[in-house]
Design an enzyme around this catalytic site. Structure first.
Site, PDB file in Angstrom:
ATOM      1  N   CYS A   8       0.847  -1.188   0.000  1.00  0.00           N
ATOM      2  CA  CYS A   8       0.000   0.000   0.000  1.00  0.00           C
ATOM      3  C   CYS A   8       0.890   1.248   0.000  1.00  0.00           C
ATOM      4  CB  CYS A   8      -0.908   0.003   1.220  1.00  0.00           C
ATOM      5  SG  CYS A   8      -1.926  -1.481   1.378  1.00  0.00           S
ATOM      6  N   ARG A  33       2.848   0.263  -7.450  1.00  0.00           N
ATOM      7  CA  ARG A  33       2.823  -0.817  -6.481  1.00  0.00           C
ATOM      8  C   ARG A  33       1.631  -1.751  -6.678  1.00  0.00           C
ATOM      9  NH1 ARG A  33       3.994   1.879  -0.646  1.00  0.00           N
ATOM     10  NH2 ARG A  33       5.945   2.916  -1.111  1.00  0.00           N
ATOM     11  N   TRP A  80      -4.211  -1.932  -1.061  1.00  0.00           N
ATOM     12  CA  TRP A  80      -4.280  -3.263  -1.658  1.00  0.00           C
ATOM     13  C   TRP A  80      -4.989  -4.133  -0.628  1.00  0.00           C
ATOM     14  CZ3 TRP A  80      -2.304  -8.314  -0.977  1.00  0.00           C
ATOM     15  CH2 TRP A  80      -2.280  -9.114  -2.124  1.00  0.00           C
ATOM     16  N   ASN A 105      -0.578   0.954   6.434  1.00  0.00           N
ATOM     17  CA  ASN A 105      -0.027  -0.168   5.677  1.00  0.00           C
ATOM     18  C   ASN A 105       0.257  -1.303   6.651  1.00  0.00           C
ATOM     19  OD1 ASN A 105       0.009   1.552   3.508  1.00  0.00           O
ATOM     20  ND2 ASN A 105       2.234   1.626   3.317  1.00  0.00           N
ATOM     21  N   GLY A 106      -0.005  -2.537   6.249  1.00  0.00           N
ATOM     22  CA  GLY A 106       0.328  -3.666   7.102  1.00  0.00           C
ATOM     23  C   GLY A 106      -0.888  -4.442   7.549  1.00  0.00           C
ATOM     24  N   GLU A 484      11.177 -18.778 -13.688  1.00  0.00           N
ATOM     25  CA  GLU A 484      10.950 -17.332 -13.813  1.00  0.00           C
ATOM     26  C   GLU A 484      10.108 -17.016 -15.042  1.00  0.00           C
ATOM     27  OE1 GLU A 484      11.294 -13.098 -13.368  1.00  0.00           O
ATOM     28  OE2 GLU A 484      11.158 -14.843 -12.046  1.00  0.00           O
ATOM     29  N   LYS A 488       6.486 -15.088 -14.984  1.00  0.00           N
ATOM     30  CA  LYS A 488       6.194 -13.866 -15.734  1.00  0.00           C
ATOM     31  C   LYS A 488       4.923 -14.029 -16.559  1.00  0.00           C
ATOM     32  CE  LYS A 488       9.191 -11.258 -14.245  1.00  0.00           C
ATOM     33  NZ  LYS A 488       8.873 -11.918 -12.996  1.00  0.00           N
ATOM     34  N   GLU A 491       1.803 -14.088 -14.300  1.00  0.00           N
ATOM     35  CA  GLU A 491       1.598 -12.811 -13.606  1.00  0.00           C
ATOM     36  C   GLU A 491       0.835 -11.810 -14.468  1.00  0.00           C
ATOM     37  OE1 GLU A 491       4.993 -11.588 -10.447  1.00  0.00           O
ATOM     38  OE2 GLU A 491       5.673 -11.750 -12.510  1.00  0.00           O
ATOM     39  N   HIS A 507       7.852 -37.865 -15.383  1.00  0.00           N
ATOM     40  CA  HIS A 507       7.369 -38.178 -14.038  1.00  0.00           C
ATOM     41  C   HIS A 507       6.105 -37.395 -13.688  1.00  0.00           C
ATOM     42  CE1 HIS A 507      10.844 -40.632 -13.145  1.00  0.00           C
ATOM     43  NE2 HIS A 507      11.636 -39.651 -13.582  1.00  0.00           N
ATOM     44  N   LYS A 606       3.439  -4.691  -6.028  1.00  0.00           N
ATOM     45  CA  LYS A 606       4.848  -4.672  -6.386  1.00  0.00           C
ATOM     46  C   LYS A 606       5.697  -5.333  -5.320  1.00  0.00           C
ATOM     47  CE  LYS A 606       8.480  -3.802  -8.712  1.00  0.00           C
ATOM     48  NZ  LYS A 606       8.794  -4.692  -9.832  1.00  0.00           N
TER      49      LYS A 606
END
Length: 611
Positions: A8, A33, A80, A105-106, A484, A488, A491, A507, A606
């Site tokens: 946030c 963010r 957020w 925030n938090g 990665e 991406k 996301e 497998h 973010k």
């Protein structure tokens, strides 16, 4: 996703001018963010007013203009959602009896018991958030001194938080507090600021005070006083910080993610600036003594940074011949582990404020593992302050939620760490050092050549956008790069993707392969290439479509069911840095075709500074 900057956003101002433009501009600078609501609160005409929106800051700005809001004291926030859906009632700022206004925030872990206690005392809650609890608690403790009320409230809170508070009875006072979530003070002439990130204050002030854990700050027009967690007045250094407002400009690019992908040659060149040779001093004055006595490493990170750590494990064990563990920070801190005082704890974080990584570091310290080093992009962050050693990457501000240049600069720094430890342990000859340095210096040029493949990748993206699932394969040091690449893609395009070591295909994952399952394969020219080709044949035999990024000397060609893009050159141990670039471009252009919000993907932020 990489963990910076923070989830946030907070902006607070006390000034002799209308603070609305400053707060709105600050919120705009924090939009990268990710957020799902925003709002501001002001002291105006003897009382508190606010405006909140579940749309973008631009919409909030229209509302504020329509309400004709202005004032000399205010707080603002981008939220957020954690506790409670993204609705206007749950948006910040929160009021208590129209006397206290607060942004936060938090996460407050004991909010339920505090809510019950305050409800029994007559407080009515209008939201589902944990934040409103703090506002009511401060109001209940308020007896004419906002600082004392905040200090009393903070002592009752369990969890992580950064808060900014104003009171209608004290129209020239702004109080902030932080515990486990970052908060900075901006110093101006006859005005002061509070923000969760110095970036919010770009163009307003470059004089920044970084609050430390447990600090509470009492801000007025011409001064501010900081108090430690135990209530003692303390002084914190005022730093002149270069906050490049231009870094948040798109220029000729369509999205920040695209811009940041193309900034990677420059970012890596900057990260290598000043590296004339391999020396322990690259990591700090105490590095020689610390790195000389370690016998293993523990790497702690989250998200994309975790994949950087997985890649570094291959380098460290291959080049430096030292044992390495890589742990997801959020898992490490909650399990029993075997401590080793001779182990180097390495944290990787773009922001240096990632909550789980910081908690993992502190947990390791509590277990007696005090030798620590961080790879970080923010020199003033908590991670840098709390680690003995550090290497500051110079990626610059990264706006897109999906990390790109932060990842490749982390890899660059981790390769330097591998060489440094190898040299200390007598595993690196002068000839090898010179060859590795030459390869590092050539990286920006090599990456520029990979970026030139963009037109071919755009053509792939047109087809790729039609799929709902994708599989990524890599072997050895390129397996983390496959991870990665899959991250991406999911996301920002919302295509389900997962990655496997190619040797594990039989497998389980092979059961998923059909003509509707594209399989992205990283195919460098290395000792595992022939085995990888066998894995690729397993895919083709099931009708799977292969999309292969192959080194130029692998002699692979496009044919029915196999689409090949040739990389410009083989890059040996540094190949992972080059091979991740086309995966970034593939994710970006696929998302572009699908019409998703590339820079602010749904449900993601973010950086994560709460659990």
């Amino acid at each position: 996703m990489n963990e910076v900057f923070y989830m946030c956003g907070i902006v607070g101002v006390v000034a002799r001018r209308n603070v609305v433009p400053v707060m709105l501009e600050g919120l705009k600078r924090l939009e990268y963010r990710g957020y799902d609501s925003c709002g501001i609160a002001l002291f105006t005409n003897g009382h508190l007013e606010r405006s909140r929106s579940t749309s973008r800051v631009a919409e909030l700005e229209k509302q504020v203009d329509h309400q004709n809001l202005s004032g000399f004291l205010g707080i603002a926030h981008t939220r957020w959602a954690t506790h409670g859906a993204p609705t206007t009632d749950n948006a910040h700022p929160h009021f208590s009896r129209k006397r206290i206004a607060l942004v936060h925030n938090g996460i407050i872990e004991n909010h339920a018991e505090l809510r019950e206690e305050l409800s029994s005392q007559g407080y009515v809650f209008s939201s589902q958030t944990d934040t409103e609890v703090i506002a009511h608690l401060i109001d209940r403790l308020y007896q004419g001194d906002l600082l004392k009320a905040v200090q009393g409230a903070v002592r009752r809170l369990r969890g992580a938080f950064a808060i900014a508070v104003i009171c209608k009875d004290e129209p020239d006072r702004l109080v902030g507090a932080r515990k486990g979530s970052p908060l900075v003070v901006g110093v101006g002439e006859n005005e002061h600021f509070l923000a969760s990130d110095a970036m919010a204050l770009a163009g307003t002030t470059d004089r920044i005070v970084y609050l430390e854990e447990g600090d509470i700050v009492d801000i007025h027009l011409n001064n501010c006083q900081i108090y430690s967690e135990n209530g003692e007045a303390v002084s914190r250094e005022v730093r002149t910080v270069s906050i490049f407002s231009g870094a948040a400009e798109l220029g000729p690019y369509r999205h920040f993610m695209q811009k940041e992908i193309f900034e990677q040659p420059r970012a890596i060149a900057d990260t290598l600036q000043g590296v004339e040779g391999i020396s322990s001093e690259l990591f700090g004055e105490e590095a020689a003594s610390v790195l000389g006595k370690i016998d293993s490493l523990l790497i702690l990170a989250c998200g994309t940074s975790y994949y950087a750590g997985l890649t570094a494990k291959y380098w460290l064990e291959s080049i430096a011949k030292i044992q390495v563990e890589v742990e997801i920070a959020s898992e490490y801190r909650y399990r029993d582990s075997v401590p080793d005082e001779n182990k180097l704890v390495v944290t990787i974080s773009q922001s240096g404020e990632t909550a789980d990584t910081l908690a993992g570091l502190r947990h390791a310290n509590e277990l007696g593992m005090l030798n620590s080093l961080t790879i970080c992009n923010v020199s003033t962050s908590a991670m840098v302050r709390e680690c003995m050693l550090s290497y500051i990457t110079r990626a610059g501000v990264e706006i897109g939620v999906a990390s790109t240049k932060a990842f490749t600069t982390q890899l660059t720094a981790l390769f330097l760490l591998s060489l440094t430890i190898a040299k200390i342990r007598g595993k690196l000859s002068e000839k090898q050092e010179a060859a590795h340095l030459k390869s590092l210096r050539h990286l920006p040029v090599a990456i520029s050549a990979v970026l030139a493949l963009e037109p071919q990748i755009i053509a792939w993206a047109e087809e790729f956008s039609k799929y709902d699932n994708a599989l990524f394969l890599g072997r050895g040091i390129h397996y983390p790069i496959a991870l990665e690449g899959a991250l991406k893609l999911k996301e920002i395009s919302y295509i389900h993707a997962e990655a496997y070591p190619a040797g594990e295909l039989k497998h389980g994952p092979l059961a998923l392969v059909t003509d509707k399952m594209p399989v992205v394969t990283i195919a460098p020219k290395d000792d595992l290439l022939e085995k990888l080709k066998s894995n690729m044949q397993e895919v083709r035999a099931r009708g799977g479509q292969l999309y292969v990024f192959a080194d130029s000397d692998t002699q692979m060609i496009s044919e029915e069911g196999i689409h090949v893009i040739r990389m410009p050159e083989n890059y040996g141990l540094l190949s992972p840095i080059l091979h991740v670039i086309p995966l970034q471009l593939l994710a970006y252009h696929t998302a572009l075709v699908r019409g998703t919000d590339v820079d602010k993907p749904r449900n993601l932020a973010k950086s994560v500074t709460v659990e």
